[in-house]
Write a protein that holds these residues in place. Structure first.
Motif, short mmCIF file in Angstrom:
data_model
loop_
_atom_site.label_atom_id
_atom_site.label_comp_id
_atom_site.label_asym_id
_atom_site.label_seq_id
_atom_site.Cartn_x
_atom_site.Cartn_y
_atom_site.Cartn_z
N ASN A 754 44.21 43.16 32.65
CA ASN A 754 45.66 43.17 32.96
C ASN A 754 46.20 41.77 33.17
O ASN A 754 47.04 41.53 34.03
CB ASN A 754 45.90 44.02 34.21
N ARG A 755 45.69 40.85 32.38
CA ARG A 755 46.09 39.46 32.54
C ARG A 755 47.54 39.23 32.18
O ARG A 755 48.26 38.48 32.84
CB ARG A 755 45.17 38.58 31.70
N ARG A 756 48.03 39.91 31.13
CA ARG A 756 49.41 39.69 30.69
C ARG A 756 50.40 40.22 31.72
O ARG A 756 51.39 39.56 32.03
CB ARG A 756 49.61 40.38 29.33
N ASN A 757 50.15 41.41 32.28
CA ASN A 757 51.06 41.96 33.28
C ASN A 757 51.12 41.08 34.53
O ASN A 757 52.20 40.86 35.10
CB ASN A 757 50.64 43.38 33.66
N MET A 758 49.97 40.58 34.97
CA MET A 758 49.97 39.73 36.15
C MET A 758 50.65 38.41 35.88
O MET A 758 51.32 37.84 36.76
CB MET A 758 48.53 39.51 36.61
N ALA A 759 50.51 37.89 34.67
CA ALA A 759 51.22 36.64 34.33
C ALA A 759 52.73 36.86 34.34
O ALA A 759 53.49 36.01 34.82
CB ALA A 759 50.75 36.14 32.98
N ARG A 761 54.28 39.06 36.13
CA ARG A 761 54.70 39.24 37.53
C ARG A 761 54.84 37.90 38.23
O ARG A 761 55.79 37.67 39.00
CB ARG A 761 53.66 40.11 38.23
N LYS A 762 53.90 36.98 37.99
CA LYS A 762 54.01 35.65 38.60
C LYS A 762 55.24 34.89 38.07
O LYS A 762 55.92 34.18 38.81
CB LYS A 762 52.74 34.84 38.33
N ARG A 763 55.49 35.06 36.80
CA ARG A 763 56.62 34.34 36.21
C ARG A 763 57.94 34.88 36.75
O ARG A 763 58.88 34.12 37.01
CB ARG A 763 56.57 34.47 34.69
N ASN A 764 58.02 36.18 36.97
CA ASN A 764 59.25 36.76 37.52
C ASN A 764 59.49 36.31 38.95
O ASN A 764 60.65 36.23 39.39
CB ASN A 764 59.16 38.29 37.47
N LYS A 765 58.40 36.05 39.71
CA LYS A 765 58.56 35.59 41.09
C LYS A 765 58.70 34.08 41.20
O LYS A 765 58.75 33.55 42.31
CB LYS A 765 57.36 36.06 41.92
N GLY A 766 58.72 33.39 40.07
CA GLY A 766 58.91 31.94 40.10
C GLY A 766 57.68 31.14 40.40
O GLY A 766 57.76 29.95 40.70
N MET A 767 56.52 31.74 40.30
CA MET A 767 55.28 31.02 40.59
C MET A 767 54.82 30.17 39.42
O MET A 767 54.06 29.23 39.59
CB MET A 767 54.17 32.01 40.96
#
Length: 770
Positions: A754-759, A761-767
């Protein structure tokens, strides 16, 4: 005449010269020395023949008369004789070298006469050295202190070896005089302190020499110089000759006794010894050498029982003196400054605790030390003097002491003797209060040998102290060999007593033979021992059955059973390859096959029919005799098999496996179909060697079975996806687009986790910066 109130080194005297004319000379001048020959000292003879005893008495009488004449001289004449007469120094040195020490007991037919003469010589020598160490005898007779120090140092009137011999010879009964004498020598000539610093490494070399002779090496010495490769070839204490063992124990006893006597009489030397880490080397030597020496003395067979007992006594005495020397070093360098309330008490307490901590690894030494000087008492004094002592550390030390007793296989006595003065507690409390004056009234108790106070001058004839515990310093049950040795020693002295009674006495007094003999002779036995019969025999010990005779083994009574056979065929026993044997010939030897051939030839002939001659019937098979009792009704007829009242037993339906016991959910027809297929394949390959089947064929069969099973169950395999598609620029079909989107959505099932989904999610939170 000498002028009053003028030092002897500054005085001038007027005397007639050789030709009668008067001349003026210094008071210390060689011409003022009297011509007198002092004979050297010889020890009492060991054999005790009348001629030797008479010679000794004559020599001793000459020495006594000469020394009494010397002591009667005036102050100036005495010092002229001491400084310039070489025969006097040789006489005094010979006595220090050859005078019998405390453990050397003289047993002669004229023992009383010899003892009296020896005592007279002993006293005269001691008074001579005492006067030589005194620089001021009166207000008129004295030497300048600085000149006195130069005289005794430059003329070798005193040196460190002489001082050590003086302590061991005259210390018992004269400790106070010796202490003042040696203190005056070191005070007036401080160069002796530097000589003492150079002597301590020589004393340590004594321990190294003993370890080297025994084939051992302590840890401190190993850190300085590693053990040589040929060290294992040297004889050990057990394997060396008897004379070498005797010499080593005598050497150890003399060295340890001398060191302890010097430290006891002159405590100021403890700091010099500690500057060379003497305590750590002493404890390491004790832990390494003492067990080996005790084992050697215990296991060696001595023809002379007196020699065996003397060696054991000397070894026990050496152990005790080493323990007492260690106590003196710690008492005078650490404990006494704390009790006197000196500055930096915390430093001295830390040093003492550090010494106790290093003892934890020396189990044997720690248990012996704690037996004579309980460590719990010293820790209690520290806690009273310094309440800030860490309780965890002290508890750890006390537990280590208990562990040392357990590790050496000994039991700590239930009550240890504690000789503490009543004023010690108040003195310690005063020291804890922080005032030197409050603790000034406390005088620490010195380590004294029993019977020293009020004892008359005995000198070289002083006896060794009897140890409180057993001969080996232990309070545990001794081994069988040690018990026999103790019994034999007591029986030799008291042959009228029974061995059973002596065993009870030894058990009561912790196997201390000296204490048992002393209490029996003085009639001071305990009440329970007094009630016993003194002629009580030794209890009969039941003999255990012999293990070898009662053993059971599969190899019993074979040709190599050495427990039941006195002679064996040694030609059938060898190590490695047998001589004259070739490997190829051994492999080509088929004799064992020929030996078995005759055995298997009996199975080659199979006889279906045996032809019996008419005359052989009675002897062999009894085929012609008819037995009318035999019933042949059921030989050929199948009774009840075809009855009409039920199904035929011969036409029953075949056996069917119950549904519960079947494997999986396969139906009977499927199982029969699979069995038929396998039987067909086996029939086709019946002529082939099926030891190792073709792996490709096995995979093909497995794939066929899998496909048939999927077809029966209606399973449709998922069509293969096409995510590659056409080359770039030619467009993609709808199937390729759908396959790519499906792969993108289902990536989390594979190794990507699930690497793409977690990436996302991080991008949406500004990380992750976009």
């Amino acid at each position: 005449m000498a002028c009053a109130r003028v030092p002897l080194d500054e005085q001038q005297v007027t005397e007639p010269g050789p030709l009668g004319a008067e001349r003026t000379l210094p008071a210390l001048h060689p011409d003022r020395m009297e011509e007198r020959c002092f004979v050297p000292y010889k020890p009492p003879p060991a054999e005790g023949s009348p001629a030797d005893v008479e010679e000794f008495l004559e020599h001793a009488k000459f020495i006594t008369e000469d020394l009494e004449w010397l002591l009667a001289l005036p102050h100036d004449k005495f010092w002229c004789q001491v400084v310039f007469d070489g025969s006097l120094q040789r006489c005094l040195d010979s006595y220090l070298h050859h005078a019998p020490r405390g453990l050397e007991i003289i047993v002669l037919p004229f023992s009383r006469m010899v003892a009296d003469v020896q005592r007279a010589v002993h006293r005269a020598v001691f008074l001579t050295f005492l006067r030589m160490a005194t620089h001021k005898e009166s207000k008129e007779n004295f030497l300048t202190p600085a000149v006195f120090g130069e005289i005794i140092y430059d003329n070798f009137l005193f040196d460190i070896p002489k001082i050590l011999d003086l302590c061991v010879l005259f210390g018992k009964g004269n400790s106070q005089l010796l202490h003042k004498m040696i203190e005056n020598i070191f005070t007036q000539q401080p160069s002796y302190y530097s000589d003492l610093d150079e002597t301590v490494p020589t004393v340590l070399q004594v321990f190294d020499n003993i370890l080297h002779k025994c084939g051992l090496q302590c840890e401190e010495a190993a850190a300085i110089e590693p053990m040589k490769l040929n060290a294992h070839k040297q004889p050990t204490a057990v394997t060396m000759s008897q004379q070498e063992l005797v010499d080593i124990i005598l050497y150890l006893c003399d060295s340890t006794t001398t060191i302890h006597a010097f430290l006891d009489i002159f405590p100021a030397a403890c700091s010099s010894f500690q500057s060379h880490s003497f305590l750590s080397r002493l404890t390491s030597f004790y832990e390494t050498a003492v067990p080996d020496l005790e084992k050697a003395v215990r296991k060696r067979n001595f023809d002379d029982k007196d020699l065996h007992e003397d060696l054991w006594k000397r070894l026990s005495h050496s152990c005790r003196k080493m323990v007492e020397s260690a106590h003196l070093l710690m008492h005078h360098t650490c404990l006494q400054p704390i009790l006197e309330g000196r500055e930096n008490m915390q430093t001295f307490a830390e040093e003492l605790l550090q010494y106790f901590t290093t003892f934890l690894t020396e189990k044997r030494f720690l248990s012996d030390y704690d037996e004579q000087f309980p460590i719990a008492d010293d820790i209690s004094l520290l806690q009273q003097a310094l309440p800030v002592i860490d309780e965890t550390r002290t508890s750890y030390l006390l537990q280590g002491v208990e562990s040392a007793w357990d590790s050496v296989g000994r039991r700590k006595p239930p009550s240890q003797i504690r000789n503490e003065a009543p004023s010690s507690v108040s003195a310690v409390q005063g020291a804890a209060g922080g005032g030197v004056a409050s603790a000034a009234g406390y005088e620490p108790e010195e380590v004294r040998e029993p019977g020293r106070d009020g004892e008359s001058l005995s000198g070289a004839e002083a006896m060794v102290d009897v140890p409180r515990k057993g001969n080996n310093g232990a309070v545990r049950p001794v081994s069988e060999a040690e018990l026999e040795s103790l019994l034999s020693c007591i029986v030799d002295l008291l042959p009228d007593l029974g061995e059973g009674f002596l065993l009870a006495c030894l058990q009561e007094y912790n196997y201390n033979s000296e204490l048992v003999i002393n209490n029996i002779l003085e009639d001071r036995l305990t009440p329970n021992l007094d009630k016993l019969d003194r002629a009580m025999p030794r209890p009969v010990k039941e003999e255990l059955p012999d293990v070898l005779n009662n053993r059971s083994n599969v190899f019993d009574d074979d040709e190599f059973d050495i427990f039941r056979r006195d002679q064996l065929d040694m030609s059938r026993i060898w190590k490695g390859r047998k001589r004259g044997e070739n490997t190829r010939e051994m492999l080509n030897d088929k004799q064992h096959i020929e030996e078995q051939r005759a055995r298997y030839q009996t199975y080659e002939t199979v006889v279906d029919e045996v032809i019996v001659e008419p005359g052989e019937s009675a002897a062999g098979f009894d085929l012609d005799d008819y037995d009318d009792e035999y019933d042949d009704t059921y030989d050929m007829n199948q009774v009840g098999a075809n009855d009409l009242d039920g199904d035929s037993l011969l036409n029953r339906r075949p056996f069917t496996v119950p549904q519960v016991l079947r494997k999986g959910n396969k139906t009977e027809e499927e199982e029969e179909g699979e069995d038929d297929e396998e039987e067909d394949v086996l029939q086709k390959n019946v002529n082939r060697d099926q030891f190792v089947q073709d792996p490709a064929l096995l995979r093909q069969r497995a794939e066929a079975r899998r496909a048939a099973t999927q077809q029966r169950k209606g399973f449709r395999p998922e069509p293969p996806g096409n995510v590659v598609g056409r080359p770039k620029g030619q467009g993609q079909t709808l199937g390729t687009f759908l396959d790519r989107r499906k792969k993108e959505a289902n990536k989390s099932r594979g190794a990507n986790h699930n690497r793409r989904n977690m990436a996302d999610r991080k991008r949406n939170k500004g990380m992750i910066p976009s």
